[in-house]
Design a protein around this motif. Structure first.
Motif, PDB file in Angstrom:
ATOM      1  N   GLU A  51     -26.845   4.400   0.247  1.00 61.28           N
ATOM      2  CA  GLU A  51     -27.562   5.664   0.107  1.00 61.28           C
ATOM      3  C   GLU A  51     -27.408   6.469   1.388  1.00 61.28           C
ATOM      4  OE1 GLU A  51     -31.548   4.606  -0.756  1.00 61.28           O
ATOM      5  OE2 GLU A  51     -31.124   3.903  -2.803  1.00 61.28           O
ATOM      6  N   GLY A  52     -27.299   7.762   1.260  1.00 59.89           N
ATOM      7  CA  GLY A  52     -27.122   8.604   2.429  1.00 59.89           C
ATOM      8  C   GLY A  52     -25.654   8.780   2.777  1.00 59.89           C
ATOM      9  N   SER A  53     -25.377   8.933   4.072  1.00 60.91           N
ATOM     10  CA  SER A  53     -24.018   9.257   4.515  1.00 60.91           C
ATOM     11  C   SER A  53     -23.285   8.082   5.155  1.00 60.91           C
ATOM     12  CB  SER A  53     -24.072  10.412   5.527  1.00 60.91           C
ATOM     13  OG  SER A  53     -24.894  10.046   6.634  1.00 60.91           O
ATOM     14  N   ALA A  54     -23.789   6.850   4.960  1.00 61.86           N
ATOM     15  CA  ALA A  54     -23.145   5.690   5.574  1.00 61.86           C
ATOM     16  C   ALA A  54     -21.735   5.510   5.000  1.00 61.86           C
ATOM     17  CB  ALA A  54     -23.972   4.439   5.311  1.00 61.86           C
ATOM     18  N   PRO A  55     -20.773   5.042   5.820  1.00 62.45           N
ATOM     19  CA  PRO A  55     -19.403   4.855   5.322  1.00 62.45           C
ATOM     20  C   PRO A  55     -19.328   3.710   4.317  1.00 62.45           C
ATOM     21  CG  PRO A  55     -19.633   3.954   7.530  1.00 62.45           C
ATOM     22  CD  PRO A  55     -20.910   4.688   7.232  1.00 62.45           C
ATOM     23  N   LEU A  56     -18.243   3.692   3.562  1.00 64.83           N
ATOM     24  CA  LEU A  56     -18.013   2.601   2.620  1.00 64.83           C
ATOM     25  C   LEU A  56     -17.782   1.300   3.374  1.00 64.83           C
ATOM     26  CD1 LEU A  56     -15.519   4.299   0.123  1.00 64.83           C
ATOM     27  CD2 LEU A  56     -17.940   3.820  -0.279  1.00 64.83           C
ATOM     28  N   LEU A  57     -18.140   0.209   2.725  1.00 69.89           N
ATOM     29  CA  LEU A  57     -17.908  -1.119   3.283  1.00 69.89           C
ATOM     30  C   LEU A  57     -17.001  -1.887   2.330  1.00 69.89           C
ATOM     31  CD1 LEU A  57     -18.653  -3.345   5.382  1.00 69.89           C
ATOM     32  CD2 LEU A  57     -20.535  -3.972   3.854  1.00 69.89           C
ATOM     33  N   ARG A  58     -15.928  -2.468   2.865  1.00 71.95           N
ATOM     34  CA  ARG A  58     -15.016  -3.262   2.037  1.00 71.95           C
ATOM     35  C   ARG A  58     -15.065  -4.712   2.507  1.00 71.95           C
ATOM     36  NH1 ARG A  58     -12.372   1.728   2.261  1.00 71.95           N
ATOM     37  NH2 ARG A  58     -11.785   2.542   0.208  1.00 71.95           N
ATOM     38  N   LEU A  59     -15.392  -5.595   1.590  1.00 66.80           N
ATOM     39  CA  LEU A  59     -15.485  -7.021   1.888  1.00 66.80           C
ATOM     40  C   LEU A  59     -14.306  -7.742   1.262  1.00 66.80           C
ATOM     41  CD1 LEU A  59     -19.277  -7.645   1.145  1.00 66.80           C
ATOM     42  CD2 LEU A  59     -18.197  -7.245   3.359  1.00 66.80           C
ATOM     43  N   SER A  60     -13.533  -8.434   2.086  1.00 67.32           N
ATOM     44  CA  SER A  60     -12.387  -9.194   1.596  1.00 67.32           C
ATOM     45  C   SER A  60     -12.661 -10.685   1.733  1.00 67.32           C
ATOM     46  CB  SER A  60     -11.127  -8.799   2.375  1.00 67.32           C
ATOM     47  OG  SER A  60     -11.344  -8.970   3.767  1.00 67.32           O
ATOM     48  N   SER A  61     -11.677 -11.496   1.412  1.00 62.35           N
ATOM     49  CA  SER A  61     -11.867 -12.948   1.393  1.00 62.35           C
ATOM     50  C   SER A  61     -12.250 -13.480   2.771  1.00 62.35           C
ATOM     51  CB  SER A  61     -10.597 -13.634   0.901  1.00 62.35           C
ATOM     52  OG  SER A  61      -9.508 -13.328   1.750  1.00 62.35           O
ATOM     53  N   GLY A  62     -13.086 -14.514   2.763  1.00 62.43           N
ATOM     54  CA  GLY A  62     -13.518 -15.129   4.001  1.00 62.43           C
ATOM     55  C   GLY A  62     -14.567 -14.343   4.741  1.00 62.43           C
ATOM     56  N   ARG A  63     -15.293 -13.463   4.039  1.00 64.22           N
ATOM     57  CA  ARG A  63     -16.327 -12.659   4.670  1.00 64.22           C
ATOM     58  C   ARG A  63     -17.689 -12.978   4.055  1.00 64.22           C
ATOM     59  NH1 ARG A  63     -12.555 -12.135   7.397  1.00 64.22           N
ATOM     60  NH2 ARG A  63     -11.732 -10.245   8.408  1.00 64.22           N
ATOM     61  N   LEU A  64     -18.694 -13.066   4.922  1.00 63.76           N
ATOM     62  CA  LEU A  64     -20.085 -13.247   4.504  1.00 63.76           C
ATOM     63  C   LEU A  64     -20.836 -11.997   4.910  1.00 63.76           C
ATOM     64  CD1 LEU A  64     -22.362 -15.170   3.417  1.00 63.76           C
ATOM     65  CD2 LEU A  64     -22.695 -15.865   5.803  1.00 63.76           C
TER      66      LEU A  64
END
Length: 285
Positions: A51-64
């Motif tokens: 919500e708001g103007s925060a950038p997109l977050l992309r989660l790939s393999s091996g990420r928690l």
């Protein structure tokens, strides 16, 4: 899509395992007000919007990833394999996280979003914990102390997350508000002094602030009162002492500085919904 069945545990906890050609709709309902979520990505990619103007977050393999409410999965790159845990903040406190691992967990959860890169060994360990928790929640037959086992598994996961966050961020600068810093210091003191000190002035003096300042800071940071966390620590210490069969209930009450057995029993029953003796009997095989 292969989507493991799940049922929210008492409306406060849910674990889902997703794999295959799933869509963003599979995540609907997990980022609720007053809840937090942990996402463990094994393969594929998840795109998250805020919500708001925060950038997109992309989660790939091996990420928690730790997420508070206000997030939404907008796109999924398949084939996806991931685990998703969502839990109310109240349950995290009731599950005795306020007693064990509080320092690292408090530091970690002060952030609204955090992403941790994991080694293969760390991924395998978390997969085991996630799977164990899901099996305890989704078990078709009720077992003795099943609720306690669910909370234990949740505790293990959250404390593991807190330790990983601390380990991965040792060389990074973390920014917290003044209220968050006071609250983390207060919770660490409660952890160290549970069962011995329950007066607010003790904690305020240790932090070199007034008791009024402490109460306001904790309320603003957590939505809970100082008394709530002190009592949670006291209950957790009582639960721990009740596992020691060499101690009588009377001795435990005295060790926790209750004036009488009846006052200790009334306090314990108010929070645990069982008398100390009833709880101890449930622990026996």
């Amino acid at each position: 899509m292969k989507n493991a069945d799940y049922s929210p545990w008492k409306g406060e906890l849910a674990v889902r395992q997703l794999s295959g050609a799933c869509t963003a709709d599979a995540f609907i309902g997990f980022f609720r007000q007053g809840w937090f979520s942990l996402i463990l990505v094994l393969s594929g990619e998840i795109q998250i919007e805020f919500e708001g103007s925060a950038p997109l977050l992309r989660l790939s393999s091996g990420r928690l990833c730790w997420l508070s409410d206000g997030a939404r999965v907008s796109r999924v790159a398949v084939p996806l394999r991931c685990y998703l845990l969502s839990c109310t903040r109240a349950l995290a406190v009731k599950s005795r996280v306020a007693r064990y691992g509080i320092g690292h967990l408090g530091e970690a959860t002060a952030q609204s979003v955090s992403v941790i890169p994991l080694s293969n060994a760390e991924v395998r360990h978390l997969v085991q914990l996630m799977g164990m928790l899901r099996r305890k929640i989704d078990g078709s037959c009720r077992q003795p102390l099943q609720d306690a086992m669910v909370l234990l598994c949740l505790n293990l996961l959250l404390c593991e997350y807190g330790a990983l966050y601390h380990k991965k961020s040792q060389n990074q600068t973390a920014f917290h508000s003044r209220d968050e810093k006071i609250t983390m210091g207060f919770l660490a003191l409660v952890d160290a002094n549970a069962g011995r000190r329950r007066d607010v002035n003790f904690y305020a003096d240790a932090l070199c602030i007034t008791h009024r300042h402490l109460r306001k800071a904790v309320r603003r940071a957590t939505g809970r009162t100082v008394k709530y966390f002190i009592e949670a620590g006291l209950v957790a210490e009582a639960l721990l002492l009740l596992t020691d069969e060499d101690l009588s209930v009377t001795e435990i009450g005295e060790r926790l500085d209750f004036g009488s057995l009846s006052s200790f029993s009334a306090f314990f029953k108010k929070h645990a919904k069982l008398s100390p003796s009833q709880y101890r009997k449930r622990l026996r095989p």
